[in-house]
Design a protein around this motif. Structure first.
Motif, PDB file in Angstrom:
ATOM      1  N   ASP A 147      52.393  12.987 -28.376  1.00  0.00           N
ATOM      2  CA  ASP A 147      51.619  12.242 -27.386  1.00  0.00           C
ATOM      3  C   ASP A 147      50.200  12.783 -27.267  1.00  0.00           C
ATOM      4  N   ALA A 148      49.266  11.865 -27.024  1.00  0.00           N
ATOM      5  CA  ALA A 148      47.916  12.224 -26.582  1.00  0.00           C
ATOM      6  C   ALA A 148      47.881  11.994 -25.069  1.00  0.00           C
ATOM      7  N   ILE A 149      47.400  12.972 -24.326  1.00  0.00           N
ATOM      8  CA  ILE A 149      47.395  12.875 -22.857  1.00  0.00           C
ATOM      9  C   ILE A 149      45.989  13.160 -22.344  1.00  0.00           C
ATOM     10  N   ILE A 150      45.544  12.314 -21.418  1.00  0.00           N
ATOM     11  CA  ILE A 150      44.247  12.500 -20.759  1.00  0.00           C
ATOM     12  C   ILE A 150      44.513  12.690 -19.270  1.00  0.00           C
ATOM     13  N   ALA A 151      43.983  13.751 -18.709  1.00  0.00           N
ATOM     14  CA  ALA A 151      44.098  14.005 -17.271  1.00  0.00           C
ATOM     15  C   ALA A 151      42.712  13.954 -16.659  1.00  0.00           C
ATOM     16  N   LEU A 152      42.516  13.031 -15.731  1.00  0.00           N
ATOM     17  CA  LEU A 152      41.215  12.872 -15.064  1.00  0.00           C
ATOM     18  C   LEU A 152      41.362  13.290 -13.608  1.00  0.00           C
ATOM     19  N   VAL A 153      40.649  14.337 -13.236  1.00  0.00           N
ATOM     20  CA  VAL A 153      40.693  14.864 -11.875  1.00  0.00           C
ATOM     21  C   VAL A 153      39.334  14.626 -11.220  1.00  0.00           C
ATOM     22  N   PRO A 154      39.234  13.712 -10.248  1.00  0.00           N
ATOM     23  CA  PRO A 154      37.946  13.474  -9.590  1.00  0.00           C
ATOM     24  C   PRO A 154      37.486  14.705  -8.811  1.00  0.00           C
ATOM     25  N   VAL A 155      36.203  15.033  -8.961  1.00  0.00           N
ATOM     26  CA  VAL A 155      35.604  16.159  -8.251  1.00  0.00           C
ATOM     27  C   VAL A 155      34.210  15.743  -7.787  1.00  0.00           C
ATOM     28  N   GLY A 156      33.607  16.579  -6.976  1.00  0.00           N
ATOM     29  CA  GLY A 156      32.245  16.305  -6.553  1.00  0.00           C
ATOM     30  C   GLY A 156      31.268  16.398  -7.711  1.00  0.00           C
ATOM     31  N   HIS A 157      30.121  15.750  -7.548  1.00  0.00           N
ATOM     32  CA  HIS A 157      29.089  15.840  -8.591  1.00  0.00           C
ATOM     33  C   HIS A 157      28.290  17.130  -8.424  1.00  0.00           C
ATOM     34  N   LEU A 158      27.435  17.430  -9.366  1.00  0.00           N
ATOM     35  CA  LEU A 158      26.582  18.615  -9.287  1.00  0.00           C
ATOM     36  C   LEU A 158      25.667  18.506  -8.069  1.00  0.00           C
ATOM     37  N   LEU A 159      25.248  19.641  -7.566  1.00  0.00           N
ATOM     38  CA  LEU A 159      24.506  19.650  -6.306  1.00  0.00           C
ATOM     39  C   LEU A 159      23.056  19.230  -6.437  1.00  0.00           C
ATOM     40  N   LYS A 160      22.515  19.242  -7.638  1.00  0.00           N
ATOM     41  CA  LYS A 160      21.127  18.812  -7.793  1.00  0.00           C
ATOM     42  C   LYS A 160      20.907  18.221  -9.169  1.00  0.00           C
ATOM     43  N   SER A 161      19.855  17.435  -9.254  1.00  0.00           N
ATOM     44  CA  SER A 161      19.485  16.832 -10.526  1.00  0.00           C
ATOM     45  C   SER A 161      18.907  17.887 -11.453  1.00  0.00           C
ATOM     46  N   ARG A 162      19.151  17.722 -12.744  1.00  0.00           N
ATOM     47  CA  ARG A 162      18.668  18.691 -13.711  1.00  0.00           C
ATOM     48  C   ARG A 162      17.145  18.730 -13.730  1.00  0.00           C
ATOM     49  N   GLY A 163      16.590  19.952 -13.625  1.00  0.00           N
ATOM     50  CA  GLY A 163      15.146  20.114 -13.697  1.00  0.00           C
ATOM     51  C   GLY A 163      14.407  19.768 -12.422  1.00  0.00           C
ATOM     52  N   GLN A 164      15.150  19.446 -11.348  1.00  0.00           N
ATOM     53  CA  GLN A 164      14.511  19.065 -10.093  1.00  0.00           C
ATOM     54  C   GLN A 164      14.747  20.137  -9.047  1.00  0.00           C
TER      55      GLN A 164
END
Length: 594
Positions: A381-398
């Protein structure tokens, strides 16, 4: 277009679903189109990952909803899914939904099964209430297809029209999907069953507008599908159609910036990271919208100010996604499996308020090899586990102007380890497959974290589904398809209208390309084209929705008139407070004080 006239040139930045579809549509209208993609593959998040020992994983979407929107795209490009070699497999069961105490709810389009499942929890009257919920969700579905996915919103004034207000009220946009669901289901369990799908948009069911019950309606009415060979096969077929129309694709071609005329007001090409400059009459941006305004557009006061506001808008969640090669079949798992947190609301608060991993997360397990044997070697079997989490706290380079100092540090290695342990323990405990030692069966593992999503696809803060779809960020309140402050530049993708999700983005590609062609006075080749007839039935043409024939007289009472006027005024006030780019706002001198 006159064959003697040199065709207009268009550059599409990004070969995601929206960019691929927009490129093919523009080429069909006679434009000379080039697609530039930073990666060595097309499809964006709808791409595949392969291992050397024969496993295949969908990197992003793993279930297909709203199949008629896919069929429409191919039909309007003078093809079909079947002619393009795409085979859709229908999942016999939508989901197996597991609760903390080991109980399971099986969601399926089979009404007899649903009746039995619902009455087990809600009693004999429960199925009647389910049918009432389904009827309302059907309204949400039909109205959205006819009034939202067929129309561009370029001004807040469009929301104030009496007919749109009448339909808008029936979408229940000011009530959360959780709140609305409590009107139909008495048990906490079934309220969870019929609200978790808001995660398709990266939103909490306690915040997502009730309108989005249409997502679970389409699962129950049209089923869940999977393209044999992986989701990317659909986009590969669209790439091939586009190439047949003359679209040119350049991989490993990251764009550094959008070029403009000397006054910075009109796009006229792009510069690649390599320093190469390419000219074009039109630039279509399929890169992440928030990232693009911050990194690709010319530096002006207007764009800088707008970019800052975009970074402060609510974004969707991110995910920790595991891709596991497993040495045996795990028959206890179906194609689509949902494991719901016992602390349901608290789990969403941890994601969307703390931008972290819940102590007790809800998560999704996909086993593509269950529906499509080509996803894994025989007996595995191929198995994909998707666990929702918060996004990063800031934009890259900002600068961290949008970061709350009260938020905990995001220790991603620690959170990944915690997510992995929780997923494996929960699967074993709730499905009864503990005897197999799932962890010990994993022979190879790939992990995508918020940082990986950001790096690989330039997703602002690693938010996998773009900007949120709360009330103040949809329709005319969502960033426009025509770029702000720069002529001849347009957007297609998750964070512009109409929103996120592959079928929705494909509908958006239609909207954006029609806007481009209308702006240039070019005939739209597919406008007025008869809808397709597919093997699965007639593809309904929602441009003339059956809802129109079922509507009562528009203003059949003084009460309706008063409600419509009040809502119209409220819509306009919201638009003004959000400082939307409308002629009316621009003319109001006092707007500067907002």
């Amino acid at each position: 277009m006159d064959n003697k006239t040199k065709p207009l040139t268009a550059i599409v930045i990004g070969a995601g679903a929206g960019g691929i579809a927009a490129a093919a549509r523009l080429a069909k209208a006679g434009l000379d189109v080039t697609v530039l993609e930073k990666n060595d593959f097309a499809g964006g998040r709808c791409s595949l990952m392969h291992t050397s020992d024969g496993y295949r994983f969908d990197q992003g979407p793993s279930l297909l909803l709203l199949p008629n929107l896919f069929r429409e795209t191919f039909h309007e490009l003078d093809s079909s899914l079947e002619a393009a070699g795409v085979e859709l497999l229908r999942c016999p069961t939508n989901y197996d939904i597991y609760f903390a105490d080991g109980e399971r709810f099986r969601s399926t389009p089979d009404e007899a099964v649903m009746k039995r499942e619902i009455e087990r929890w809600e009693g004999k009257d429960g199925f009647r209430r389910y049918l009432a919920w389904k009827a309302e969700a059907h309204d949400h579905y039909e109205i959205s297809l006819a009034r939202v996915l067929r129309r561009n919103f370029t001004s807040v004034w469009q929301l104030a029209g009496p007919k749109f207000v009448w339909h808008g009220v029936r979408l229940h946009p000011l009530e959360s999907i959780w709140s609305r669901t409590t009107r139909y289901f008495w048990t906490e369990r079934l309220r969870r069953v019929f609200t978790f799908a808001t995660m398709y948009m990266g939103m909490s069911p306690f915040d997502a507008p009730s309108t989005y019950s249409l997502l679970q309606y389409t699962e129950l009415a049209e089923g869940i599908w999977y393209p044999k060979g992986g989701f990317q096969t659909i986009l590969a077929a669209l790439v091939k159609i586009g190439q047949g129309l003359g679209v040119k694709y350049r991989m490993h071609a990251p764009v550094r910036k959008i070029l403009t005329t000397a006054d910075g007001k009109t796009a006229n090409g792009v510069e690649l990271e390599s320093g190469e400059k390419l000219s074009a009459d039109i630039v279509v941006v399929n890169a992440d919208l928030v990232y693009s305004y911050s990194n690709l557009f010319p530096d002006s006061d207007e764009i800088s100010d707008y970019s800052r506001k975009l970074r402060q808008k609510d974004a969707s969640c991110s995910s920790i996604s595991f891709y596991w090669s497993v040495s045996k079949k795990i028959p206890e798992l179906g194609t689509h499996n949902i494991f719901l947190a016992d602390d349901y609301k608290e789990s969403f608060d941890a994601i969307f308020k703390d931008q972290s991993l819940p102590h007790d997360p809800s998560f999704y397990i996909n086993v593509p090899s269950r529906i499509d044997a080509t996803a894994a070697p025989p007996g595995r079997d191929a198995i994909i586990a998707l666990v929702p989490v918060g996004h990063l706290l800031k934009s890259r380079g900002q600068d961290s102007d949008a970061v709350s100092p009260s938020l905990k540090d995001q220790d991603w290695p620690l959170l990944v380890a915690k997510a992995r342990e929780t997923v494996l323990r929960t699967i074993s405990a709730r499905t009864g497959c503990a005897r197999l030692d799932v962890d010990g069966l994993i022979t190879h593992e790939i992990v995508n974290t918020p940082s990986v999503w950001e790096d690989k696809f330039n997703l602002d803060k690693g938010a996998i589904l773009g900007l949120s779809h709360n009330f103040t960020n949809v329709l005319a309140f969502r960033p426009r398809t025509r770029a702000r402050g720069v002529r001849n530049a347009y957007f297609v993708g998750a964070s512009t209208h109409p929103g996120t999700g592959v079928p929705i983005v494909l509908a958006g590609a239609r909207i954006t390309t029609e806007q481009i062609l209308d702006d240039r006075g070019i005939a739209v080749p597919w406008r007025g084209k008869e809808p397709a007839v597919a093997n699965t039935g007639v593809l309904q043409d929602h441009r003339t929705s059956p809802m129109d024939r079922l509507d009562p007289p528009l203003w059949s009472s003084d009460f309706n008139l008063v409600v419509g006027v009040v809502i119209s005024v409220l819509v306009l006030l919201v638009g003004l407070l959000l400082r939307l780019d409308t002629p009316f706002v621009g003319q109001c001198a006092w707007n500067k004080g907002f």
